[in-house]
Design an enzyme around this catalytic site. Structure first.
Site, mmCIF file in Angstrom:
data_model
loop_
_atom_site.group_PDB
_atom_site.id
_atom_site.type_symbol
_atom_site.label_atom_id
_atom_site.label_comp_id
_atom_site.label_asym_id
_atom_site.label_seq_id
_atom_site.Cartn_x
_atom_site.Cartn_y
_atom_site.Cartn_z
ATOM 1 N N GLY A 219 56.207 56.450 3.187
ATOM 2 C CA GLY A 219 57.589 55.571 2.952
ATOM 3 C C GLY A 219 57.421 54.362 2.158
ATOM 4 C CE1 TYR B 254 65.539 53.202 12.862
ATOM 5 C CE2 TYR B 254 66.896 51.636 13.913
ATOM 6 C CZ TYR B 254 65.706 51.851 13.040
ATOM 7 O OH TYR B 254 65.127 50.988 12.378
ATOM 8 C CD GLN C 185 65.798 46.673 3.132
ATOM 9 O OE1 GLN C 185 65.926 47.363 4.136
ATOM 10 N NE2 GLN C 185 65.977 45.318 2.989
HETATM 11 P P1 NAD Z 1 63.941 53.189 4.072
HETATM 12 O O1 NAD Z 1 64.877 54.282 4.293
HETATM 13 O O2 NAD Z 1 64.337 51.994 2.968
HETATM 14 O O3 NAD Z 1 62.579 53.712 3.630
HETATM 15 C C1 NAD Z 1 62.047 55.012 4.157
HETATM 16 C C2 NAD Z 1 61.271 55.407 3.211
HETATM 17 O O4 NAD Z 1 60.759 56.846 3.855
HETATM 18 C C3 NAD Z 1 62.066 56.250 2.081
HETATM 19 O O5 NAD Z 1 61.488 55.890 0.843
HETATM 20 C C4 NAD Z 1 62.073 57.658 2.284
HETATM 21 O O6 NAD Z 1 61.970 58.426 0.971
HETATM 22 C C5 NAD Z 1 60.688 58.155 3.007
HETATM 23 N N1 NAD Z 1 60.794 59.189 3.775
HETATM 24 C C6 NAD Z 1 61.858 59.846 4.496
HETATM 25 N N2 NAD Z 1 61.346 61.027 4.907
HETATM 26 C C7 NAD Z 1 60.147 61.014 4.800
HETATM 27 C C8 NAD Z 1 59.192 61.903 4.857
HETATM 28 N N3 NAD Z 1 59.508 63.098 5.609
HETATM 29 N N4 NAD Z 1 57.799 61.810 4.629
HETATM 30 C C9 NAD Z 1 57.554 60.931 3.893
HETATM 31 N N5 NAD Z 1 58.572 59.884 3.434
HETATM 32 C C10 NAD Z 1 59.649 60.176 3.947
HETATM 33 O O7 NAD Z 1 63.833 52.506 5.124
HETATM 34 P P2 NAD Z 1 63.080 50.780 5.657
HETATM 35 O O8 NAD Z 1 64.276 50.209 5.607
HETATM 36 O O9 NAD Z 1 62.053 50.811 4.475
HETATM 37 O O10 NAD Z 1 62.351 50.963 6.961
HETATM 38 C C11 NAD Z 1 60.966 51.195 7.117
HETATM 39 C C12 NAD Z 1 60.807 51.273 8.608
HETATM 40 O O11 NAD Z 1 61.004 50.228 9.007
HETATM 41 C C13 NAD Z 1 61.346 52.238 9.549
HETATM 42 O O12 NAD Z 1 60.700 52.630 10.500
HETATM 43 C C14 NAD Z 1 62.484 51.544 10.044
HETATM 44 O O13 NAD Z 1 63.128 52.180 11.277
HETATM 45 C C15 NAD Z 1 61.964 50.274 10.292
HETATM 46 N N6 NAD Z 1 62.909 48.938 10.234
HETATM 47 C C16 NAD Z 1 63.620 48.928 9.222
HETATM 48 C C17 NAD Z 1 64.442 47.626 9.402
HETATM 49 C C18 NAD Z 1 65.299 47.125 8.108
HETATM 50 O O14 NAD Z 1 66.079 46.493 8.387
HETATM 51 N N7 NAD Z 1 65.264 47.664 6.953
HETATM 52 C C19 NAD Z 1 64.769 47.005 10.409
HETATM 53 C C20 NAD Z 1 63.977 47.594 11.425
HETATM 54 C C21 NAD Z 1 63.062 48.544 11.499
HETATM 55 N N1 SER Z 2 68.054 47.118 9.912
HETATM 56 C C1 SER Z 2 67.991 48.361 10.931
HETATM 57 C C2 SER Z 2 69.186 49.207 11.024
HETATM 58 O O1 SER Z 2 70.445 48.494 10.848
HETATM 59 C C3 SER Z 2 67.395 47.961 12.124
HETATM 60 O O2 SER Z 2 66.667 48.660 12.525
HETATM 61 O O3 SER Z 2 69.266 50.276 11.345
#
Ligand code: NAD
Ligand code: SER
Length: 314
Positions: A10, A144, A14
């Site tokens: 992934g 989620y 972000q």
């Molecule tokens: P994102 O959606 O920006 O990135 C996820 C990436 O995973 C994408 O680039 C997507 O193409 C890739 N992906 C999707 N399906 C896939 C698959 N089958 N195989 C391989 N890659 C795949 O998400 P993010 O914001 O970078 O979040 C990353 C992690 O952090 C997640 O587990 C999310 O739940 C967690 N998280 C994020 C936030 C936030 O505010 N961004 C907050 C809490 C938790």
């Molecule tokens: N930023 C995330 C969301 O809003 C929290 O996990 O889904």
């Protein structure tokens, strides 16, 4: 000593882009393999190895782990809260099966460490709203949140039963300017900066007084690296650690932006994401993270706002 070789799954997302770049600084470019279902993010191009990979394809994942001599896995592929409510089955399948595939392979291949992020979304309407503790009533109402809470217990299970050293953080909403957010309820706190700089007006999908826990991306990267570098015996939480940095409402972040862009205005048109935000705590108690691996954030609302505006202007 065996040299670590890291797989980031992934990596084009972000967090993935910035975490991959940070890991490459620490471990060396060639030792951090970026992977994603979608194409390589432009910011990663030329900085190290990239493979196209679907975390749902366990055989292919296993082959890559063996072929690349992987010793650590960072699993970031997931469907976030807002997108998850539009397609609950897809969110459950990816968020659960992706994690189980990684944990199984980690057990079989004796991977040294696994990182998997959870979220403040594990908390639900019955959890305390202010300074929500590490251990408390947890009854999530989004798919989620349910998947993250179940995932936390799978991490704990694989650690207790098989000794897989899997570590986790419950990230708050993450604010960044390098790579776009992926469909979360907290995404408004990024959209607002782009709108303030371009249109000078933003229509927020949450109400003005909706307080949520938030963190600037450099703090999230710092927390992740600190947790993963901490000695094993210091890790007392094997589900997922609360981590906190700041809490604010749309009205407060708008006021912080107006300090830099006085003509900026905000209006409100709450949608289905309001119910998701209402179910989460307003602030988080991260005493365990501070105690176990010296967690301390660097950015508050004012510092983060100034940096976001400066960086987005260039
Ligand atoms: P994102 O959606 O920006 O990135 C996820 C990436 O995973 C994408 O680039 C997507 O193409 C890739 N992906 C999707 N399906 C896939 C698959 N089958 N195989 C391989 N890659 C795949 O998400 P993010 O914001 O970078 O979040 C990353 C992690 O952090 C997640 O587990 C999310 O739940 C967690 N998280 C994020 C936030 C936030 O505010 N961004 C907050 C809490 C938790
Ligand atoms: N930023 C995330 C969301 O809003 C929290 O996990 O889904």
């Amino acid at each position: 000593m065996i040299k670590d070789k890291i797989l980031v799954i992934g990596a084009s997302g972000q967090i993935g882009v910035e975490l991959t770049l940070a890991l490459r600084k620490v471990y060396g470019n060639a030792n951090v393999v970026a992977s994603d279902l979608r194409e390589e993010n432009d910011l990663l191009k030329g900085t190290g190895p990239y493979v196209s990979l679907d975390v749902m394809n366990k055989e292919m994942l296993h082959v890559q782990v063996i072929r690349q001599n992987i010793t650590q896995i960072y699993l970031l592929a997931a469907i976030l809260s807002a997108t998850g409510e539009k397609n609950p089955n897809l969110a459950w399948n990816l968020n659960m099966q992706g994690l189980l595939n990684v944990l199984d392979i980690a057990r079989e291949e004796q991977i040294h460490k696994v990182y998997w992020p959870s979220s403040i979304a594990v908390f639900g309407p019955t959890s305390p709203k202010i300074n929500c503790p590490q251990q408390t009533i947890i009854e999530p109402i989004t798919v989620y949140g349910i998947s993250k809470y179940a995932g936390e217990f799978w991490c704990n299970y694989y650690y207790q039963r098989y000794g897989v050293d899997v570590r986790s953080l419950r990230y708050p909403g993450l604010i960044s300017y390098k790579s776009a957010p992926g469909g979360g309820t907290t995404d408004y706190a990024i959209e607002i900066f782009h709108a303030a700089l371009e249109e000078k007006i933003y229509t927020c999908f949450l109400k003005e007084d909706t307080y949520l826990p938030m963190m600037y991306m450099p703090d999230a990267i710092k927390a992740t690296l600190s947790l993963m570098e901490a000695p094993k015996e210091q890790i007392t939480v094997r589900t997922s650690y609360n981590v906190a940095a700041m809490s604010f409402s749309p009205k407060e972040i708008a006021a912080a932006i107006q300090q830099h862009i006085p003509e900026f205005t905000i209006q409100y048109a709450p949608d289905y994401r309001q119910a998701i935000a209402n179910s989460w705590p307003q602030s988080i108690d991260d005493t365990a993270a501070r105690r176990d691996w010296n967690w301390k954030p660097d950015f508050n609302l004012e510092l983060m706002t100034a940096e976001m505006i400066t960086n987005l202007q260039h």
